[in-house]
Design an enzyme around this catalytic site. Structure first.
Site, PDB file in Angstrom:
ATOM      1  N   HIS A 174      49.589  98.389 -16.010  1.00  0.00           N
ATOM      2  CA  HIS A 174      49.905  99.181 -17.319  1.00  0.00           C
ATOM      3  C   HIS A 174      50.784  98.484 -18.229  1.00  0.00           C
ATOM      4  O   HIS A 174      50.719  98.053 -19.250  1.00  0.00           O
ATOM      5  CB  HIS A 174      50.075 100.725 -17.429  1.00  0.00           C
ATOM      6  CG  HIS A 174      49.043 101.335 -16.963  1.00  0.00           C
ATOM      7  ND1 HIS A 174      48.828 102.708 -17.040  1.00  0.00           N
ATOM      8  CD2 HIS A 174      47.558 100.985 -16.748  1.00  0.00           C
ATOM      9  CE1 HIS A 174      47.520 103.116 -16.674  1.00  0.00           C
ATOM     10  NE2 HIS A 174      46.851 101.960 -16.583  1.00  0.00           N
ATOM     11  N   LEU A 178      43.326  99.692 -17.410  1.00  0.00           N
ATOM     12  CA  LEU A 178      43.528  98.972 -16.208  1.00  0.00           C
ATOM     13  C   LEU A 178      44.158  99.679 -15.120  1.00  0.00           C
ATOM     14  O   LEU A 178      44.698 100.751 -15.490  1.00  0.00           O
ATOM     15  CB  LEU A 178      44.583  97.699 -16.488  1.00  0.00           C
ATOM     16  CG  LEU A 178      43.721  96.562 -17.385  1.00  0.00           C
ATOM     17  CD1 LEU A 178      44.872  95.488 -17.834  1.00  0.00           C
ATOM     18  CD2 LEU A 178      42.774  95.847 -16.696  1.00  0.00           C
ATOM     19  N   ARG A 189      42.838 104.274  -6.964  1.00  0.00           N
ATOM     20  CA  ARG A 189      43.835 105.391  -6.876  1.00  0.00           C
ATOM     21  C   ARG A 189      44.602 105.158  -5.291  1.00  0.00           C
ATOM     22  O   ARG A 189      45.501 106.006  -5.129  1.00  0.00           O
ATOM     23  CB  ARG A 189      43.137 106.672  -7.032  1.00  0.00           C
ATOM     24  CG  ARG A 189      42.656 106.871  -8.505  1.00  0.00           C
ATOM     25  CD  ARG A 189      41.917 107.958  -8.675  1.00  0.00           C
ATOM     26  NE  ARG A 189      41.222 108.167  -9.804  1.00  0.00           N
ATOM     27  CZ  ARG A 189      40.526 107.678 -10.356  1.00  0.00           C
ATOM     28  NH1 ARG A 189      39.661 106.738  -9.829  1.00  0.00           N
ATOM     29  NH2 ARG A 189      40.135 107.947 -11.868  1.00  0.00           N
ATOM     30  N   ARG A 214      38.073  90.531 -16.328  1.00  0.00           N
ATOM     31  CA  ARG A 214      38.055  89.080 -15.542  1.00  0.00           C
ATOM     32  C   ARG A 214      36.734  88.382 -15.137  1.00  0.00           C
ATOM     33  O   ARG A 214      36.972  87.463 -14.838  1.00  0.00           O
ATOM     34  CB  ARG A 214      39.066  89.253 -14.505  1.00  0.00           C
ATOM     35  CG  ARG A 214      40.503  89.707 -14.931  1.00  0.00           C
ATOM     36  CD  ARG A 214      41.468  90.007 -13.969  1.00  0.00           C
ATOM     37  NE  ARG A 214      42.723  89.983 -14.337  1.00  0.00           N
ATOM     38  CZ  ARG A 214      43.837  90.343 -13.304  1.00  0.00           C
ATOM     39  NH1 ARG A 214      43.602  90.750 -12.101  1.00  0.00           N
ATOM     40  NH2 ARG A 214      44.980  90.614 -13.819  1.00  0.00           N
ATOM     41  N   LYS A 248      46.984 106.746 -19.079  1.00  0.00           N
ATOM     42  CA  LYS A 248      48.359 107.622 -17.922  1.00  0.00           C
ATOM     43  C   LYS A 248      47.983 106.784 -16.572  1.00  0.00           C
ATOM     44  O   LYS A 248      46.772 106.496 -16.295  1.00  0.00           O
ATOM     45  CB  LYS A 248      48.137 109.078 -18.112  1.00  0.00           C
ATOM     46  CG  LYS A 248      46.996 109.782 -17.509  1.00  0.00           C
ATOM     47  CD  LYS A 248      46.613 109.441 -16.165  1.00  0.00           C
ATOM     48  CE  LYS A 248      45.281 109.928 -15.665  1.00  0.00           C
ATOM     49  NZ  LYS A 248      45.132 109.653 -14.251  1.00  0.00           N
TER      50      LYS A 248
END
Length: 387
Positions: A104, A99, A192, A62, A122
């Site tokens: 996802h 991403l 995360r 981006r 994943k």
């Protein structure tokens, strides 16, 4: 120590994959990369160096400057300042998507709509509802879509699976899969930890569920017996750690196997000061006649061992597998990373060949159903999607 072994993989691939750059075939698969995530060099850029049928032809961010910087660093011909621009590029056959978790499903769907095959990091999606919708789209488009559980393509993983399938050690009785990162090593600004991006320890360390299901050859669990989350102090909706016990039906008779999983993004140090650097992702599989312990199943190319302890004698034997194995045979090199083995299979699939192993779309749905069930049992609720 998930973050540490990821960093070691960067070094391993820098010396090995990049040291084996080969000439590209005229009809090589052209892959575009959505995002400039830290995982990209290990997961796709370096592995592509040693694959004659793969060219990384574009990268998008981006932030155009970020994309240009990555393109210059890795010799990628095109850089785009938006993901949409890359997907509109007709010369790109497939995309690798790294991403944040919650993005996802949306971007994999846009890639499929643009006619691109998709190698998707994943976890597959943020939840099972998204997974089912994405799978239906991929099937309708007749395009390749696969969840990037790279470790499943490594010869060591196939060796453990073959040991279990041989019948020599009897039926599986129970399993325990663990993955941790020492407290303080994962910055709180990391994606995360972001609830809106489908963060959480079980989402990030979803390998514990993947390994359990792979070795049991099972779908979603029959039951989540219990699940306990340790919420993050900064956002109680996000699991800093998760423990759960699941029951799976396995085999043709539907035998029930109890499996424990444990993930922790802030594992406490020993005596408050010693990081548990020895706690690499591992799975213990108890059978009727032995206990099989697969150490560092996530990154076995760096180091691993398979310990088999005979219950009758107490004797432990060890084996390793960095090349060949029961599925690959003479194909591949001992220095290949798990991501390189994965790329080999992905190209085979896109070319219409039967790969030696594959993570099926049905398996990815079952994986997300399992994560949803654990989150629901823990009281946190399944993760939200994000556009």
């Amino acid at each position: 120590m998930a973050m540490a072994i990821q960093a070691l993989t960067f070094l391993q691939e820098y010396f090995y994959e990049s040291g084996h750059k080969i000439r590209k075939n005229d009809n090589a698969l052209r892959i575009g990369v959505l995002s400039t995530a830290m995982i990209n060099p290990a997961a796709i850029l370096r592995p592509a160096d040693s694959h004659g049928d793969v060219i990384i032809s574009a990268i998008a961010s981006r932030d155009l400057k970020q994309a240009q910087k990555a393109a210059k660093s890795y010799g990628i011909p095109q850089a785009f300042g938006s993901y949409e621009e890359l997907l509109r590029e007709p010369g790109i056959d497939a995309v690798y998507i790294s991403l944040p978790n919650g993005m996802h499903a949306a971007w994999a769907a846009k890639a499929l709509d643009a006619g691109k095959h998709v190698l998707l990091e994943k976890p597959f999606t943020a939840n099972a509802d998204e997974a089912k919708s994405l799978v239906a789209l991929a099937k309708s488009k007749n395009l390749v879509l696969v969840e990037a559980f790279h470790w499943q393509w490594h010869p060591a993983s196939h060796t453990v699976k073959a040991l279990l399938a041989s019948g020599k050690y009897g039926n599986i009785l129970s399993t325990y899969a663990r993955m941790t990162t020492p407290v303080g090593t994962m910055p709180k600004a990391n994606i995360r930890w972001k609830y809106d991006l489908a963060g959480g320890s079980l989402m990030d360390m979803t390998y514990v569920v993947s390994s359990t299901r792979y070795f049991l050859d099972a779908g979603a669990p029959k039951e989540v017996v219990w699940a306990k989350a340790r919420p993050a102090k900064e956002d109680s909706r996000v699991d800093e750690a998760m423990e759960a016990v699941l029951k799976f039906e396995v085999g043709s008779t539907g035998r029930v196997v109890e499996s424990k999983v444990y993930t922790d993004m802030a594992r406490e140090n020993v005596a408050w000061v010693v990081p548990r650097i020895w706690e690499l992702p591992s799975i213990e599989i108890e059978t009727e006649k032995a206990t099989i312990y697969y150490y560092n199943f996530m990154m076995p190319h760096l180091y691993h061992y398979i310990a088999i302890t005979d219950k009758a004698t107490g004797h432990t034997s060890y084996t390793k597998a960095y090349q060949g194995g029961p599925l690959w045979g003479t194909r591949g090199e001992s220095w290949w990373s798990t991501y390189r083995w994965q790329l080999e299979a992905f190209v085979d699939k896109v070319r219409g060949k039967e790969p030696v192993h594959w993570v099926t779309l049905e398996s990815s749905i079952a994986q997300m159903e399992t994560l949803d069930a654990v989150y629901e049992k823990s009281g946190l609720g399944k993760r939200p999607g994000h556009q």
